[in-house]
Design a protein around this motif. Structure first.
Motif, mmCIF file in Angstrom:
data_model
loop_
_atom_site.group_PDB
_atom_site.id
_atom_site.type_symbol
_atom_site.label_atom_id
_atom_site.label_comp_id
_atom_site.label_asym_id
_atom_site.label_seq_id
_atom_site.Cartn_x
_atom_site.Cartn_y
_atom_site.Cartn_z
ATOM 1 N N GLY A 134 2.995 7.020 -1.874
ATOM 2 C CA GLY A 134 2.404 5.788 -1.358
ATOM 3 C C GLY A 134 3.469 5.034 -0.583
ATOM 4 O O GLY A 134 4.615 5.493 -0.473
ATOM 5 N N PHE A 135 3.108 3.866 -0.053
ATOM 6 C CA PHE A 135 4.032 3.076 0.762
ATOM 7 C C PHE A 135 4.661 1.958 -0.064
ATOM 8 O O PHE A 135 3.971 1.035 -0.511
ATOM 9 C CB PHE A 135 3.304 2.484 1.971
ATOM 10 N N ILE A 136 5.965 2.069 -0.261
ATOM 11 C CA ILE A 136 6.705 1.000 -0.949
ATOM 12 C C ILE A 136 6.580 -0.310 -0.178
ATOM 13 O O ILE A 136 6.618 -1.397 -0.768
ATOM 14 C CB ILE A 136 8.184 1.433 -1.113
ATOM 15 N N THR A 137 6.402 -0.213 1.119
ATOM 16 C CA THR A 137 6.326 -1.410 1.962
ATOM 17 C C THR A 137 4.939 -2.061 1.955
ATOM 18 O O THR A 137 4.731 -3.095 2.589
ATOM 19 C CB THR A 137 6.695 -1.038 3.410
ATOM 20 N N ASN A 138 4.003 -1.459 1.241
ATOM 21 C CA ASN A 138 2.664 -2.035 1.110
ATOM 22 C C ASN A 138 2.519 -2.630 -0.288
ATOM 23 O O ASN A 138 2.781 -1.951 -1.284
ATOM 24 C CB ASN A 138 1.610 -0.950 1.341
ATOM 25 N N SER A 139 2.108 -3.866 -0.380
ATOM 26 C CA SER A 139 2.080 -4.544 -1.673
ATOM 27 C C SER A 139 1.099 -3.892 -2.649
ATOM 28 O O SER A 139 1.381 -3.808 -3.856
ATOM 29 C CB SER A 139 1.710 -6.022 -1.479
ATOM 30 N N ARG A 140 -0.019 -3.409 -2.147
ATOM 31 C CA ARG A 140 -0.987 -2.768 -3.053
ATOM 32 C C ARG A 140 -0.438 -1.451 -3.599
ATOM 33 O O ARG A 140 -0.516 -1.175 -4.804
ATOM 34 C CB ARG A 140 -2.307 -2.521 -2.328
ATOM 35 N N ASP A 141 0.105 -0.620 -2.717
ATOM 36 C CA ASP A 141 0.683 0.652 -3.172
ATOM 37 C C ASP A 141 1.843 0.408 -4.127
ATOM 38 O O ASP A 141 1.990 1.105 -5.144
ATOM 39 C CB ASP A 141 1.175 1.471 -1.972
ATOM 40 N N ALA A 142 2.668 -0.590 -3.809
ATOM 41 C CA ALA A 142 3.814 -0.907 -4.672
ATOM 42 C C ALA A 142 3.347 -1.329 -6.058
ATOM 43 O O ALA A 142 3.976 -0.994 -7.075
ATOM 44 C CB ALA A 142 4.667 -1.990 -4.035
ATOM 45 N N ALA A 143 2.235 -2.072 -6.115
ATOM 46 C CA ALA A 143 1.707 -2.507 -7.408
ATOM 47 C C ALA A 143 1.297 -1.305 -8.264
ATOM 48 O O ALA A 143 1.493 -1.291 -9.489
ATOM 49 C CB ALA A 143 0.515 -3.434 -7.196
ATOM 50 N N VAL A 144 0.739 -0.277 -7.615
ATOM 51 C CA VAL A 144 0.380 0.937 -8.345
ATOM 52 C C VAL A 144 1.640 1.611 -8.884
ATOM 53 O O VAL A 144 1.682 2.072 -10.035
ATOM 54 C CB VAL A 144 -0.392 1.915 -7.429
ATOM 55 N N MET A 145 2.704 1.643 -8.079
ATOM 56 C CA MET A 145 3.951 2.283 -8.506
ATOM 57 C C MET A 145 4.632 1.541 -9.641
ATOM 58 O O MET A 145 5.422 2.123 -10.392
ATOM 59 C CB MET A 145 4.911 2.400 -7.318
ATOM 60 N N LYS A 146 4.331 0.258 -9.790
ATOM 61 C CA LYS A 146 4.934 -0.539 -10.854
ATOM 62 C C LYS A 146 4.172 -0.436 -12.176
ATOM 63 O O LYS A 146 4.644 -0.935 -13.199
ATOM 64 C CB LYS A 146 4.999 -2.007 -10.423
ATOM 65 N N ARG A 147 3.017 0.197 -12.168
ATOM 66 C CA ARG A 147 2.239 0.327 -13.399
ATOM 67 C C ARG A 147 3.009 1.137 -14.434
ATOM 68 O O ARG A 147 3.719 2.093 -14.093
ATOM 69 C CB ARG A 147 0.902 1.004 -13.103
ATOM 70 N N SER A 148 2.828 0.787 -15.698
ATOM 71 C CA SER A 148 3.559 1.468 -16.768
ATOM 72 C C SER A 148 3.164 2.934 -16.915
ATOM 73 O O SER A 148 3.951 3.754 -17.405
ATOM 74 C CB SER A 148 3.336 0.740 -18.100
#
Length: 377
Positions: A343-357
Motif C-alpha cells: 500500500g502507499f505509506i504516503t496515503n493516510s488511509r493505507d497508512a492507517a491499515v498498516m498501523k493496525r495491530s
C-alpha cells in the motif's frame, strides 16, 4: 561412438557384444576389417543378430523417423507409417535397434508397441511429476522441439502427468499418444504431494533496511513495515512445514544483487519481496504486485496475480493489479518471483491499515493463501 556404430551398421566389425573398441586388434583382425571395407561381399551379415520380438509403429500422428544413430542427431534413413512392423534387435537408452535393409537403424521407444501386447513397452514408465498449465494456451508437439508438429493445445489450469524430460520439454500423454510440451509453462510437483507447502523453499525479502529507510510518511518507515510483515510470513510458512530463507531478519542493509543471490544460492522455489509504496500525490492508494519476464515469467505472472488478489481481498485495499516491471530483485532471481507493494505509506488511509495491530498477520495469511492458490490443483 558414432564411428563405431557406423562400422557395426555396415558389417565391418562385429556387433558391440563381440567387438571391444578399447582392446588392440590382431593383425588378422585388422586385415579382415580392411578387406570388408573395400569388398562388400566380405562384410558381415548384420541381420543375423537375434530378433528379440516384433513391434509396430503406434502413438504418433505422423510418420516415425528411422535414424542412423540412437539419438536425434542421427541421419533420417526412412519414415515409417502407423502400423508398420519392425524387428527389434535391442535397446540403446530410449531407442530401439531395428533391422533396416541389410543393416540396423534406430527408432524411438515411445512410438513402438510390442506385437501381441496391448500396451507399449514405454507404457511401463512411471509418472515423475505432475504439471499444471500456467499459460493461456500451451502447444502440445509431436517431439521435443518447437520445430515439430503441433498436435494440440492445453488450456490454462490443465493438469498433466509428466513421464520424462528431454531438455526443456516434458513428455506427456495426449489423446492416447506420447507428446511433448514446454516445461517453462508448467508448475510441477511430485505425485501425491497435494497443495501443501512442505516441499517448498521460499525466499522472503523484506525491502530496504539499515541506512535505507525506504518510503517515509504518516509516521511510518517502509523498512519497519515490511520487516514486520516478512517475519510474520516466515513464522507462518515454517509452521506449515515450508523451508524459508530471509534476505534480512533485522534492520540490516543489503544491496539488491545480494538479495537475489541469497535466493538463487538457496535454490528457492519462490521469491517474495515485500515493499510499501510512495507517491508525490497523497491520493495514490492501493496494493499492486510486480513480476518480471527474465526467468519463469509465466509462473511469476500467475503467482503475482494470485497473491495480489488475496492481499486486496483481505486488506480491503484498492486493487492496482499485477504488473510487469524490471526491478533488480525479480529480474535477477531465477525462480518464480514477485515484488509486493502492500500500500502507499504516503496515503493516510493505507497508512492507517498498516498501523493496525493485526496487519502483519493479515498480510502473512493473504500471501500464504496466494501461494496455495498458485499451487492448488
Amino acid at each position: 561412438m558414432r564411428e563405431i556404430s557406423a562400422l557395426e551398421r555396415n558389417g565391418i566389425v562385429e556387433r558391440a557384444s563381440r567387438f571391444q573398441p578399447n582392446q588392440s586388434a590382431t593383425r588378422a583382425q585388422f586385415a579382415a576389417y580392411v578387406a570388408r571395407s573395400f569388398e562388400p561381399s566380405f562384410r558381415l551379415d548384420v541381420t543375423e543378430q537375434s530378433v528379440l520380438y516384433q513391434g509396430k509403429v503406434a502413438n504418433t500422428s505422423t510418420p516415425l523417423n528411422v535414424r542412423s544413430q540412437p539419438n536425434m542427431d542421427g541421419d533420417v534413413l526412412a519414415r515409417l507409417t502407423v502400423g508398420t512392423t519392425v524387428d527389434i534387435l535391442g535397446e540403446v537408452g530410449n531407442w530401439f535397434e531395428i533391422k533396416h535393409g541389410n543393416g540396423v537403424a534406430y527408432v524411438h521407444k515411445n512410438y513402438i508397441q510390442k506385437i501381441g501386447s496391448s500396451t507399449s513397452p514405454s507404457d511401463d514408465r512411471k509418472v515423475m511429476e505432475e504439471g499444471r498449465v500456467i499459460a493461456n494456451s500451451l502447444n502440445v508437439r509431436q517431439g521435443p522441439s518447437a520445430s515439430t508438429e503441433t498436435i494440440g493445445r492445453l488450456s490454462f489450469g490443465t493438469i498433466v502427468d509428466i513421464y520424462d524430460y528431454s531438455g526443456n520439454w516434458a513428455l506427456i500423454k495426449f489423446n492416447g499418444q506420447w507428446a511433448y510440451t514446454h516445461k517453462d509453462y508448467l508448475v510441477t510437483r511430485k505425485p501425491g504431494e497435494g497443495s501443501g507447502l512442505g516441499n517448498l523453499v521460499i525466499a522472503i525479502d523484506p525491502g530496504h533496511g539499515g541506512k535505507d529507510p525506504g518510503a517515509v510518511g504518516n509516521g511510518l518507515r517502509e523498512k519497519d513495515v515490511v520487516l514486520g510483515a516478512g517475519l510474520e510470513l516466515n513464522k507462518r510458512l515454517k509452521d506449515l512445514g515450508a523451508s524459508t530463507v530471509m534476505t534480512r531478519n533485522n534492520d540490516t542493509f543489503l544491496e539488491l544483487s545480494q538479495r537475489a543471490k541469497i535466493a538463487n544460492d538457496a535454490k528457492a522455489d519462490l521469491f517474495i519481496s515485500i515493499h510499501a509504496n510512495a507517491a508525490a500525490s497523497a491520493s495514490a492508494t492501493g496494493t499492486e504486485t510486480y513480476w518480471n519476464n527474465s526467468h519463469s515469467s509465466e509462473e511469476s505472472k500467475a503467482l503475482a496475480e494470485a497473491i495480489n488478489k488475496r492481499l486486496v481481498e483481505d486488506l480491503g485495499m484498492r486493487d492496482r493489479g499485477a504488473k510487469q516491471a524490471n526491478f533488480v530483485v525479480i529480474r535477477e532471481t531465477k525462480m518464480p518471483s514477485v515484488l509486493i507493494e502492500l500500500g502507499f505509506i504516503t496515503n493516510s488511509r493505507d497508512a492507517a491499515v498498516m498501523k493496525r495491530s493485526d496487519f502483519n498477520e493479515v498480510v502473512a495469511k493473504a500471501v500464504i493463501k496466494g501461494i496455495e492458490d498458485f499451487y492448488n490443483w
